[in-house]
Design an enzyme around this catalytic site. Structure first.
Site, PDB file in Angstrom:
ATOM      1  N   ASP A 102       2.084  -0.982   2.400  1.00  0.00           N
ATOM      2  CA  ASP A 102       1.897  -1.177   3.832  1.00  0.00           C
ATOM      3  C   ASP A 102       1.176  -2.497   4.122  1.00  0.00           C
ATOM      4  O   ASP A 102       0.647  -3.154   3.213  1.00  0.00           O
ATOM      5  CB  ASP A 102       1.085  -0.029   4.422  1.00  0.00           C
ATOM      6  CG  ASP A 102       1.865   1.273   4.470  1.00  0.00           C
ATOM      7  OD1 ASP A 102       3.110   1.225   4.464  1.00  0.00           O
ATOM      8  OD2 ASP A 102       1.227   2.339   4.517  1.00  0.00           O
ATOM      9  N   TYR A 152      -2.675   3.308  -8.459  1.00  0.00           N
ATOM     10  CA  TYR A 152      -3.391   2.561  -7.426  1.00  0.00           C
ATOM     11  C   TYR A 152      -4.894   2.647  -7.673  1.00  0.00           C
ATOM     12  O   TYR A 152      -5.393   3.584  -8.306  1.00  0.00           O
ATOM     13  CB  TYR A 152      -3.115   3.152  -6.037  1.00  0.00           C
ATOM     14  CG  TYR A 152      -1.776   2.787  -5.446  1.00  0.00           C
ATOM     15  CD1 TYR A 152      -1.644   1.725  -4.559  1.00  0.00           C
ATOM     16  CD2 TYR A 152      -0.640   3.530  -5.757  1.00  0.00           C
ATOM     17  CE1 TYR A 152      -0.419   1.411  -3.990  1.00  0.00           C
ATOM     18  CE2 TYR A 152       0.595   3.222  -5.193  1.00  0.00           C
ATOM     19  CZ  TYR A 152       0.701   2.156  -4.314  1.00  0.00           C
ATOM     20  OH  TYR A 152       1.917   1.846  -3.763  1.00  0.00           O
TER      21      TYR A 152
END
Length: 285
Positions: free
Chosen positions: A64, A125
């Protein structure tokens, strides 16, 4: 959808990284906003002198706006003749063309069956946050979230343990039409470094939209004492979005690494990744 490369083309794997601060995410947009995909495709078109031809990238994980990547992976199918002509100098030419907040580190012919998205068996992540009462180190301000309450990392890890495994993460995802929210969360753990920065490691076979940032938002509520360690698990079991689960800001999130199986297992993995999953015991309809 086939993973066969069209005759006359070669599939090239790209390993890359970027600072997402000034990007409107990975995927190119009709609005013309600056994106990582758009930037790299434009650079490829320029350095290979392809004029009006755009060779589209397929990425391991779309990020994003504001999210960073250290170990992103993508692939692109290029004409055999073009790859042969530019292979040796392509990496250096891209370095000269790309903006300094995005780098391609390697370009190499991918093995048969490789697909940057569907071949991946996990994505890892890291989310970084500090509870330092003075705030964030100015040199890290674009990569670390400031949380202005003291955080109990042990309580956060206790809560995290209850979320690991295969579950329907609908309570922690932004629902997308026709997409499943069943995921296998392989690791969720937090460590406070010597500098006081807390790094959350989040690894799963795949992620649904906003999943990592929602999980971190829930764990922060536990860490600062607003909720008990059992609360994130109860939210998960409820299966619906809870207004108390905040999607934390994107700048603390970095895609660190993508894992792939051995070459001979790529085809099987591609097929498995495309199957719509259900949990054991779930009805068929």
């Amino acid at each position: 959808m086939s993973d066969e490369v069209q005759p006359g083309f070669v599939r090239v794997r790209l390993d890359l990284s970027y600072d997402g601060t000034e990007f409107s995410g990975w995927a190119k947009q009709a609005s013309g906003r600056r994106t990582v995909q758009g930037e790299i495709e434009d650079a490829l078109r320029t350095v290979t002198r392809s004029r009006d031809t755009t060779y589209e990238l397929t990425v391991a994980g779309r990020t994003d706006a504001g999210v960073h990547a250290r170990g992103q992976v993508a692939h692109v199918d290029l004409p055999v003749e073009l790859w042969a002509e530019h292979e040796e100098k392509l990496l250096k030419r891209l370095a000269g063309r790309l903006s300094k907040d995005v780098r391609v580190w390697s370009l190499r012919e991918a093995p048969n069956g490789f697909n940057a998205r569907f071949s991946a068996i996990w994505r890892r992540y890291a989310y970084r946050v500090t509870d330092n009462p003075g705030g964030v180190d100015p040199l890290l301000r674009s990569h670390v979230l400031w949380h202005d309450w003291p955080l109990d990392v042990d309580a956060m890890n206790e809560a995290a343990e209850r979320l690991v495994g295969e579950h329907d993460f609908a309570a922690y995802c932004k629902k997308r039409e026709g997409a499943t929210t069943i995921r296998t969360l392989q690791e969720l753990s937090l460590v406070r470094g010597d500098d006081g920065v807390i790094t959350a490691t989040v690894r799963a076979d795949a992620f649904c939209h906003n999943m990592v940032r929602s999980l971190i938002g829930a764990l922060l509520f536990v860490g600062d004492g607003h909720r008990g360690p059992d609360w994130p698990g109860k939210v998960l079991a409820a299966g619906v979005r809870d207004s108390a689960v905040h999607v934390v800001r994107p700048h603390g999130l970095t895609l660190e690494e993508v894992g792939y199986p051995a070459d001979e297992l790529l085809a099987a993995r591609n097929k498995e990744a495309r199957n719509r999953r259900t949990l054991p015991g779930a009805g068929c309809c």
